[in-house]
Design an enzyme around this catalytic site. Sequence first.
Site, PDB file in Angstrom:
ATOM      1  N   GLU A  82       4.887   5.935  12.109  1.00 32.72           N
ATOM      2  CA  GLU A  82       5.524   4.404  11.675  1.00 32.72           C
ATOM      3  C   GLU A  82       6.636   3.799  12.446  1.00 32.72           C
ATOM      4  OE1 GLU A  82       7.462   4.377   7.688  1.00 32.72           O
ATOM      5  OE2 GLU A  82       7.105   2.252   7.862  1.00 32.72           O
ATOM      6  N   ASP A 102       3.864   9.230   8.792  1.00 34.38           N
ATOM      7  CA  ASP A 102       4.906   8.532   8.103  1.00 34.38           C
ATOM      8  C   ASP A 102       5.949   9.522   7.906  1.00 34.38           C
ATOM      9  OD1 ASP A 102       6.735   7.052   6.844  1.00 34.38           O
ATOM     10  OD2 ASP A 102       5.448   5.878   5.590  1.00 34.38           O
ATOM     11  N   ILE A 104       9.114   9.156   6.541  1.00 33.92           N
ATOM     12  CA  ILE A 104       9.488   9.081   5.413  1.00 33.92           C
ATOM     13  C   ILE A 104       8.705   7.855   4.729  1.00 33.92           C
ATOM     14  CG2 ILE A 104      11.664   8.789   3.754  1.00 33.92           C
ATOM     15  CD1 ILE A 104      13.534   9.746   5.932  1.00 33.92           C
ATOM     16  N   ASP A 105       7.907   8.273   3.834  1.00 36.60           N
ATOM     17  CA  ASP A 105       7.119   7.277   3.079  1.00 36.60           C
ATOM     18  C   ASP A 105       7.854   6.996   1.743  1.00 36.60           C
ATOM     19  OD1 ASP A 105       5.184   5.302   2.617  1.00 36.60           O
ATOM     20  OD2 ASP A 105       4.267   6.599   1.321  1.00 36.60           O
ATOM     21  N   THR A 107      10.710   4.650   1.909  1.00 42.57           N
ATOM     22  CA  THR A 107      12.270   4.738   2.447  1.00 42.57           C
ATOM     23  C   THR A 107      12.946   4.178   1.477  1.00 42.57           C
ATOM     24  OG1 THR A 107      11.199   4.616   4.812  1.00 42.57           O
ATOM     25  CG2 THR A 107      13.663   3.849   4.604  1.00 42.57           C
ATOM     26  N   ASP A 251       0.692   5.349   6.105  1.00 43.68           N
ATOM     27  CA  ASP A 251       0.929   5.290   4.769  1.00 43.68           C
ATOM     28  C   ASP A 251      -0.114   6.092   3.759  1.00 43.68           C
ATOM     29  OD1 ASP A 251       3.582   3.950   4.959  1.00 43.68           O
ATOM     30  OD2 ASP A 251       2.282   2.136   4.997  1.00 43.68           O
TER      31      ASP A 251
HETATM   32  C1  LIP Z   1       6.108   1.766   2.113  1.00 43.42           C
HETATM   33  C2  LIP Z   1       4.970   2.052   1.190  1.00 43.42           C
HETATM   34  C3  LIP Z   1       5.007   1.176   0.079  1.00 43.42           C
HETATM   35  C4  LIP Z   1       4.931  -0.184   0.453  1.00 43.42           C
HETATM   36  C5  LIP Z   1       6.047  -0.493   1.255  1.00 43.42           C
HETATM   37  C6  LIP Z   1       6.137   0.449   2.582  1.00 43.42           C
HETATM   38  P1  LIP Z   1       7.606   3.016   3.778  1.00 43.42           P
HETATM   39  O1  LIP Z   1       6.256   2.559   3.083  1.00 43.42           O
HETATM   40  O2  LIP Z   1       4.740   3.515   0.924  1.00 43.42           O
HETATM   41  O3  LIP Z   1       3.995   1.576  -1.001  1.00 43.42           O
HETATM   42  O4  LIP Z   1       4.889  -0.976  -0.834  1.00 43.42           O
HETATM   43  O5  LIP Z   1       5.601  -1.717   1.734  1.00 43.42           O
HETATM   44  O6  LIP Z   1       5.072   0.256   3.422  1.00 43.42           O
HETATM   45  O7  LIP Z   1       8.200   1.880   4.331  1.00 43.42           O
HETATM   46  O8  LIP Z   1       8.609   3.573   2.949  1.00 43.42           O
HETATM   47  O9  LIP Z   1       7.425   4.029   4.942  1.00 43.42           O
END
Ligand code: LIP
Length: 326
Positions: A82, A102, A104-105, A107, A251
Amino acid sequence: MAPLSASELKDILEWTIILARNAGKIMLEGSQAIQIAAASEDTGINEKKNSVDLVTEYDVKVEELVKKEIREKYPSFKFVGEETAAAGNRPPLTDEPTFCVDPIDGTTNFVHAFPFACISLGLIDEKRPVLGVIYNPFLDHLYTGIKGQGSYLTRPGVPPAKLPLHPARPLASLSQALLAIEWGSDRKASVLKPKADSFTRLAADTVANGGVEGGKMAHSLRSIGSAALNFAMVAQGGLDLYWEIGCWEWDVCAGIVIAQEAGGFVTGSRWSPHDGEVTEDILRGRKYLVVRGLAGGKGESALDAQKRIVKEFYETVDDVDIDINK
Ligand code: LIP
């Protein structure tokens, strides 16, 4: 190069789990540091495309660690991540093994100390997702999967459990479903309005009962705030399905393997072929729908039941026009 063998994938999984747990330690320290800093001036939280698309120094730190470790252990493997993509590098897929990460998914959850954030480590081989590790250090929940070898949840205090956690139940229609949706970080009306209209239709009663045209009155809608953890929850059997438009391959890559190995059906936009194979177009298409493993019955196979739900779902929601490259 020949595709990775079952035993090579097993070895890679063992190594990836150690990496995920080490990254989890950085996330826990980072979360604490962010909350302490939030009480002062400098939070270390930065905005990417807008004020709800957040990145912290810990997203970058974890991705740098993961990239370095992969480079040392598997120098021939490619990498998609990412934060590397945010810096302008999202290379097209090749047939070579490619980690899709990713750091940290979730964030936004991470920043708000809402304990549903994870590291998501997927591996693609010959352009297909083949291995996934999702680790939420706040709950110490580790989801793993290898294509053709099943998926598992490891939690504190109980032996690792094969997914799904419970026998597959049938699903008569969306009106019986607990489903996950996400608002995403693109808040333009052209993107948000069709999503909000779709969420309303999924939740609302029928017109006859004071609801809206096409209202399905699903049991309820949830937003965990992490695509990877939504996929994991579908794999586990706690959610019937999850739909999102606008997230990216990093993601969902790990989650796709984990959900599919638990009997889940994954597809992309309403135009994607519904044969259950996640092609490059689906993986990189930024539109995802996953339905948990269902029990078939009355002459309907489990796969046909999943396709029936996909059809009903796409007849209910609006499509959203998005750019798959930015
Ligand atoms: C997030 C996703 C979440 C989505 C956000 C974003 P991040 O990833 O997992 O479901 O709604 O738009 O993409 O930015 O926390 O890695």
